[in-house]
Design a protein around this motif. Structure first.
Motif, PDB file in Angstrom:
ATOM      1  N   ARG A  42       6.341  -2.084 -12.103  1.00 22.24           N
ATOM      2  CA  ARG A  42       5.932  -0.699 -11.826  1.00 22.24           C
ATOM      3  C   ARG A  42       4.591  -0.665 -11.095  1.00 22.24           C
ATOM      4  NH1 ARG A  42       8.276  -0.191 -17.012  1.00 22.24           N
ATOM      5  NH2 ARG A  42       6.264  -0.293 -18.066  1.00 22.24           N
ATOM      6  N   ASP A  43       3.672  -1.551 -11.457  1.00 21.29           N
ATOM      7  CA  ASP A  43       2.372  -1.600 -10.786  1.00 21.29           C
ATOM      8  C   ASP A  43       2.529  -1.943  -9.303  1.00 21.29           C
ATOM      9  OD1 ASP A  43       1.149  -1.041 -13.188  1.00 21.29           O
ATOM     10  OD2 ASP A  43       0.535  -3.117 -13.580  1.00 21.29           O
ATOM     11  N   GLU A  79       4.033   1.045  -7.480  1.00 23.00           N
ATOM     12  CA  GLU A  79       3.049   2.112  -7.280  1.00 23.00           C
ATOM     13  C   GLU A  79       2.073   1.778  -6.152  1.00 23.00           C
ATOM     14  OE1 GLU A  79       1.320   2.656 -11.113  1.00 23.00           O
ATOM     15  OE2 GLU A  79       3.156   3.525 -11.977  1.00 23.00           O
ATOM     16  N   GLN A  80       1.645   0.522  -6.078  1.00 26.28           N
ATOM     17  CA  GLN A  80       0.733   0.146  -5.002  1.00 26.28           C
ATOM     18  C   GLN A  80       1.433   0.203  -3.653  1.00 26.28           C
ATOM     19  OE1 GLN A  80      -1.693  -3.287  -5.686  1.00 26.28           O
ATOM     20  NE2 GLN A  80      -2.258  -3.507  -3.530  1.00 26.28           N
ATOM     21  N   SER A 136       3.874   2.130  -2.845  1.00 28.03           N
ATOM     22  CA  SER A 136       4.107   3.537  -2.513  1.00 28.03           C
ATOM     23  C   SER A 136       2.835   4.219  -2.034  1.00 28.03           C
ATOM     24  CB  SER A 136       4.656   4.276  -3.738  1.00 28.03           C
ATOM     25  OG  SER A 136       5.880   3.715  -4.158  1.00 28.03           O
ATOM     26  N   ALA A 137       1.678   3.751  -2.527  1.00 27.50           N
ATOM     27  CA  ALA A 137       0.406   4.396  -2.197  1.00 27.50           C
ATOM     28  C   ALA A 137      -0.167   3.915  -0.872  1.00 27.50           C
ATOM     29  CB  ALA A 137      -0.604   4.144  -3.321  1.00 27.50           C
TER      30      ALA A 137
END
Length: 250
Positions: free
Chosen positions: A88-89, A92-93, A95-96
């Motif tokens: 998940r980390d 998220e990175q 996606s950002a």
């Protein structure tokens, strides 16, 4: 019986790729050994694989605090949970940061506890066990090819040249709530355990992996000989091997 683990790891760019998106790490204090194969353009694959090998040991410590579970089953649950959190980390990175879009990695992690190897994995990197001259695959590839093989739609010979041979179905950084696979295997004195990326497994067949692991004198020699064999077969991808050798603690 108390066991001692000797290990050695090696990664190689191979003969075709310009860079190396594989990574490996060993945390001897935790008995944790990790191999990752990154994917994604603009160096994103290299970033993802480095995140895996650097973050997973920290996540295990963070989740464990100062108390490690007493049972292998509890440790397996913790390791699966840490791999899921890491996935998940990474997602998220990715996606950002637009330049990291599509970033991800395979992972195989082996944790040694109470005479057992606890294996957790996502993707098509592999773990093998050599015991008494016989090679045993401890992981099942998360890949399109594996699905086609299991369903009988293709043969192992056809798999070598199938256009989807590089497509995986699970990885660190995938969307959703990933569920890594895991298993536990009791270890014996004299066992050798190999963690490797597909750059090795796709270039060297199981028969030759078994022969090299059996004939090589040390974990270091085993890694070097396996990587040499993969390069001799073409070295089409990055190649990583980590070998664990099991001894009885005197």
């Amino acid at each position: 019986m108390s066991l001692r683990i000797d290990h050695f790891g090696l990664t190689d760019t191979g003969r075709v790729r310009a860079g190396n998106e594989d990574a490996w790490a060993a945390d001897e204090a935790q008995g944790l050994y990790i191999v990752a194969d990154g994917m994604g353009g603009h160096n994103a694959g290299e970033i993802a694989s480095q995140m895996v090998v650097s973050s997973l040991p920290k996540l295990m410590q963070k989740r464990g605090g100062s108390v490690m579970p007493r049972t292998s089953a509890a440790i397996a649950r913790r390791l699966r949970s840490a791999v899921s959190r890491l996935s998940r980390d990474v997602f998220e990175q990715a996606s950002a940061e637009p330049h990291l879009s599509g970033m991800g990695a395979t992972v195989v992690a082996v944790m040694i506890h109470a005479g057992e190897a606890i294996v957790v994995h996502m993707g098509d990197s592999r773990v093998y066990l050599l015991r008494d001259g016989r090679l045993r695959l401890l992981t099942r590839d998360h890949s399109v090819i594996q699905i086609l093989l299991d369903s009988g739609h293709i043969t192992p010979e056809q798999a070598q040249f199938h256009p989807d041979r590089n497509r995986i179905t699970a990885s660190i950084g995938m969307p959703g709530d990933p569920t890594p696979d895991s298993r536990r295997v009791a270890l014996r004195t004299g066992d050798r355990v190999l963690l490797c990326t597909d750059g090795l497994a796709n270039m060297v067949d199981d028969l030759n992996i078994c022969r090299i692991m059996g004939e090589s004198a040390t974990p270091e020699a085993t890694c070097r000989n396996l990587i040499d064999a993969a390069n001799a077969a073409g070295g089409d991808d990055n190649i990583t091997a980590v070998v664990l050798e099991v001894h009885e603690e005197k």
